[in-house]
Enzyme design. Structure first.
Site, PDB file in Angstrom:
ATOM      1  N   ARG A 190       0.831  -1.201   0.000  1.00  0.00           N
ATOM      2  CA  ARG A 190       0.000   0.000   0.000  1.00  0.00           C
ATOM      3  C   ARG A 190       0.869   1.255   0.000  1.00  0.00           C
ATOM      4  O   ARG A 190       2.050   1.214   0.342  1.00  0.00           O
ATOM      5  CB  ARG A 190      -0.920   0.029   1.224  1.00  0.00           C
ATOM      6  CG  ARG A 190      -2.033  -0.977   1.213  1.00  0.00           C
ATOM      7  CD  ARG A 190      -2.781  -1.018   2.533  1.00  0.00           C
ATOM      8  NE  ARG A 190      -1.977  -1.601   3.601  1.00  0.00           N
ATOM      9  CZ  ARG A 190      -2.384  -1.746   4.861  1.00  0.00           C
ATOM     10  NH1 ARG A 190      -3.593  -1.299   5.222  1.00  0.00           N
ATOM     11  NH2 ARG A 190      -1.609  -2.302   5.774  1.00  0.00           N
ATOM     12  N   LYS A 226       1.765   2.230   7.620  1.00  0.00           N
ATOM     13  CA  LYS A 226       2.062   1.473   8.832  1.00  0.00           C
ATOM     14  C   LYS A 226       3.027   2.228   9.747  1.00  0.00           C
ATOM     15  O   LYS A 226       3.655   3.205   9.352  1.00  0.00           O
ATOM     16  CB  LYS A 226       2.654   0.110   8.477  1.00  0.00           C
ATOM     17  CG  LYS A 226       1.684  -0.797   7.730  1.00  0.00           C
ATOM     18  CD  LYS A 226       0.416  -1.079   8.526  1.00  0.00           C
ATOM     19  CE  LYS A 226       0.676  -1.921   9.755  1.00  0.00           C
ATOM     20  NZ  LYS A 226      -0.565  -2.203  10.537  1.00  0.00           N
ATOM     21  N   TYR A 249      -1.173   4.679  10.555  1.00  0.00           N
ATOM     22  CA  TYR A 249      -1.589   3.669  11.538  1.00  0.00           C
ATOM     23  C   TYR A 249      -0.428   3.431  12.484  1.00  0.00           C
ATOM     24  O   TYR A 249       0.703   3.226  12.049  1.00  0.00           O
ATOM     25  CB  TYR A 249      -1.946   2.344  10.850  1.00  0.00           C
ATOM     26  CG  TYR A 249      -3.286   2.338  10.147  1.00  0.00           C
ATOM     27  CD1 TYR A 249      -4.466   2.546  10.844  1.00  0.00           C
ATOM     28  CD2 TYR A 249      -3.363   2.099   8.777  1.00  0.00           C
ATOM     29  CE1 TYR A 249      -5.693   2.540  10.207  1.00  0.00           C
ATOM     30  CE2 TYR A 249      -4.580   2.084   8.121  1.00  0.00           C
ATOM     31  CZ  TYR A 249      -5.749   2.304   8.836  1.00  0.00           C
ATOM     32  OH  TYR A 249      -6.957   2.298   8.196  1.00  0.00           O
ATOM     33  N   HIS A 254      -1.072   1.788  16.156  1.00  0.00           N
ATOM     34  CA  HIS A 254      -1.362   0.650  17.040  1.00  0.00           C
ATOM     35  C   HIS A 254      -0.345   0.580  18.179  1.00  0.00           C
ATOM     36  O   HIS A 254       0.252  -0.454  18.451  1.00  0.00           O
ATOM     37  CB  HIS A 254      -1.374  -0.655  16.242  1.00  0.00           C
ATOM     38  CG  HIS A 254      -2.403  -0.688  15.148  1.00  0.00           C
ATOM     39  ND1 HIS A 254      -3.744  -0.797  15.412  1.00  0.00           N
ATOM     40  CD2 HIS A 254      -2.278  -0.602  13.796  1.00  0.00           C
ATOM     41  CE1 HIS A 254      -4.426  -0.804  14.263  1.00  0.00           C
ATOM     42  NE2 HIS A 254      -3.545  -0.672  13.276  1.00  0.00           N
ATOM     43  N   GLU A 261      -6.139   4.951  13.551  1.00  0.00           N
ATOM     44  CA  GLU A 261      -7.100   4.056  14.206  1.00  0.00           C
ATOM     45  C   GLU A 261      -7.770   4.654  15.434  1.00  0.00           C
ATOM     46  O   GLU A 261      -8.723   4.069  15.963  1.00  0.00           O
ATOM     47  CB  GLU A 261      -6.425   2.732  14.586  1.00  0.00           C
ATOM     48  CG  GLU A 261      -5.446   2.798  15.741  1.00  0.00           C
ATOM     49  CD  GLU A 261      -4.035   3.186  15.322  1.00  0.00           C
ATOM     50  OE1 GLU A 261      -3.138   3.138  16.187  1.00  0.00           O
ATOM     51  OE2 GLU A 261      -3.815   3.546  14.138  1.00  0.00           O
ATOM     52  N   ASP A 294     -20.939 -11.273  20.362  1.00  0.00           N
ATOM     53  CA  ASP A 294     -20.613  -9.892  20.741  1.00  0.00           C
ATOM     54  C   ASP A 294     -21.197  -9.613  22.113  1.00  0.00           C
ATOM     55  O   ASP A 294     -22.178 -10.242  22.531  1.00  0.00           O
ATOM     56  CB  ASP A 294     -21.168  -8.904  19.707  1.00  0.00           C
ATOM     57  CG  ASP A 294     -20.533  -7.530  19.808  1.00  0.00           C
ATOM     58  OD1 ASP A 294     -19.580  -7.263  19.049  1.00  0.00           O
ATOM     59  OD2 ASP A 294     -20.969  -6.723  20.647  1.00  0.00           O
ATOM     60  N   SER A 322     -21.831 -12.639  24.235  1.00  0.00           N
ATOM     61  CA  SER A 322     -20.479 -13.037  24.601  1.00  0.00           C
ATOM     62  C   SER A 322     -20.329 -13.254  26.101  1.00  0.00           C
ATOM     63  O   SER A 322     -20.612 -12.366  26.904  1.00  0.00           O
ATOM     64  CB  SER A 322     -19.471 -11.973  24.143  1.00  0.00           C
ATOM     65  OG  SER A 322     -18.156 -12.357  24.492  1.00  0.00           O
ATOM     66  N   VAL A 380     -12.097  -8.351  17.686  1.00  0.00           N
ATOM     67  CA  VAL A 380     -12.429  -7.519  18.850  1.00  0.00           C
ATOM     68  C   VAL A 380     -11.576  -6.254  18.839  1.00  0.00           C
ATOM     69  O   VAL A 380     -10.374  -6.312  18.573  1.00  0.00           O
ATOM     70  CB  VAL A 380     -12.195  -8.304  20.152  1.00  0.00           C
ATOM     71  CG1 VAL A 380     -12.388  -7.412  21.370  1.00  0.00           C
ATOM     72  CG2 VAL A 380     -13.132  -9.498  20.213  1.00  0.00           C
ATOM     73  N   ASP A 392      -3.059  -6.601  15.327  1.00  0.00           N
ATOM     74  CA  ASP A 392      -2.449  -5.270  15.354  1.00  0.00           C
ATOM     75  C   ASP A 392      -2.489  -4.661  16.746  1.00  0.00           C
ATOM     76  O   ASP A 392      -1.612  -3.880  17.112  1.00  0.00           O
ATOM     77  CB  ASP A 392      -3.185  -4.324  14.402  1.00  0.00           C
ATOM     78  CG  ASP A 392      -2.517  -4.240  13.038  1.00  0.00           C
ATOM     79  OD1 ASP A 392      -1.331  -4.591  12.947  1.00  0.00           O
ATOM     80  OD2 ASP A 392      -3.176  -3.834  12.080  1.00  0.00           O
TER      81      ASP A 392
END
Length: 371
Positions: free
Chosen positions: A15, A75, A94, A96, A118, A198, A221, A240, A271
């Site tokens: 990307r 990234k 991004y 994380h 994110e 969920d 859940s 999740v 991630d």
């Protein structure tokens, strides 16, 4: 503003953070865009296209990073890029960080202003810059699982959708968010029996209405339900997400031991640390490993495998905020845009995101006070 677009260095990451069309939008607004030679090749964009859109093509990463006031990436920076991090640099990508202690340390020590795609969050709780890649990863997860269920790939030898007279595969999706609904759409379309689990009853009601079909089950859940479902699953997809924070381990090692050999786990949440205890980050060049006979696929940049689609989807979402940052400057942009301010993870040597601070035992400073 001078905006740098470096070539991604993560394993098999094809990307690029900006399309030629996005470049044209920025240059027409009066900004300078520096594109590292070859940055767009993996997504099918030649240097000439960027040049025609008004970008300046630079020969290497050092020039791209060092001349730019804002660097747009896909990234998180890797170790070979740490030398380019510096005080005053605006990094928009991004990150994380909850699962990346060393990157967090480098950003803080070098006093980089970082905005994580994110954690940009709208008032309704949605994550507009994460959503497009979650859509891609959710759909890819089912393609990947179908492949690894094949006997030649080490799987149980089951066709995801079965055939008349033969039971389809059982796909269990942990989390009914963007990853979950996209994975469910694909798995149902291929004929699998799908269970989505969920914690939110309202989300389960929505999924039941949106994906209504005879092969869909929704379930609340709790540890017992998760354990029962995992035991009989052919495929478990982890989706999740706690925005900015480390994902909780909802599927334990003991649960994995109960699965049939040749079953497949795809942890899209990897991630953020992963929601399956046995998961660990993998790459496109070495994507799977086996634990207790169960195949684990935990690639941290899944959408990098379909860069033409992913780059367009990502750039469509990130460009409006990039234009605002470039035109107003960082301080005015975040003051005028609450969702964008939520995307700021580090500023002036401080962590400004609660989830990141909690993950690493650091103090979280209020961005509003710092600026």
């Amino acid at each position: 503003m001078i905006i740098g677009i470096p070539k991604e260095v993560k394993d098999n990451e094809y990307r690029v953070s900006l399309t030629p069309g996005g470049t044209e939008t920025l240059t027409q607004a009066g900004h300078q865009v520096l594109v590292q030679a070859g940055a767009g090749e993996g997504s099918g964009f030649a240097d000439e296209e960027y040049a025609q859109a008004g970008a300046k093509i630079v020969s290497d990463a050092a020039q791209t990073w060092n001349q730019a006031e804002m660097v747009m990436k896909v990234k998180e920076p890797l170790s070979q890029e740490f030398e380019f991090l510096r005080e005053g640099l605006l990094l928009y990508t991004y990150l994380h960080l909850a699962a990346e202690p060393e990157v967090t340390k480098q950003l803080l020590e070098r006093k980089v202003t970082s905005i994580a795609y994110e954690t940009v969050q709208l008032p309704n709780g949605s994550l507009p810059l994460l959503t497009p890649m979650s859509e891609v990863a959710g759909r890819m997860a089912v393609q990947v699982a179908a492949h690894y269920l094949e006997k030649m790939s080490g799987g149980r030898g089951k066709l995801l959708g079965g055939v008349p007279g033969v039971r389809p595969a059982d796909v269990v999706i942990i989390g009914g968010g963007t990853v979950g609904i996209n994975a469910a759409m694909m798995a149902l379309g291929m004929g699998a029996h799908v269970t989505v689990i969920d914690i939110s009853a309202d989300r389960l009601r929505y999924l039941d209405e949106a994906l209504h079909g005879k092969n869909l089950t929704t379930l609340s859940s709790n540890p017992r339900n998760v354990a029962d479902l995992v035991r009989h699953a052919d495929v478990v997809i982890g989706g999740v997400l706690l925005p900015g924070a480390k994902a909780p381990h909802l599927v334990t090692r003991e649960m994995i031991k109960t699965m049939n050999p040749g079953s497949v786990v795809v942890d899209v949440a990897i991630d953020q640390g992963g929601c399956i205890e046995t998961a660990r980050p993998t790459s496109h060049s070495d994507p799977v490993f086996v634990v207790d006979g169960v195949i684990h696929y935990c690639v941290t940049n899944m959408p990098g495998a379909v860069p033409r689609t992913s780059t367009y989807a990502l750039s469509n979402a990130t460009l409006p905020y990039a234009l605002k940052l470039a035109s107003l400057g960082f301080v005015e942009a975040v003051k005028s845009d609450g969702p964008l301010a939520k995307g700021v993870n580090t500023y002036a040597g401080h962590v400004t995101c609660d989830g990141v601070a909690s993950a690493h035992g650091l103090e979280c400073k209020s961005l509003a006070e710092l600026i």
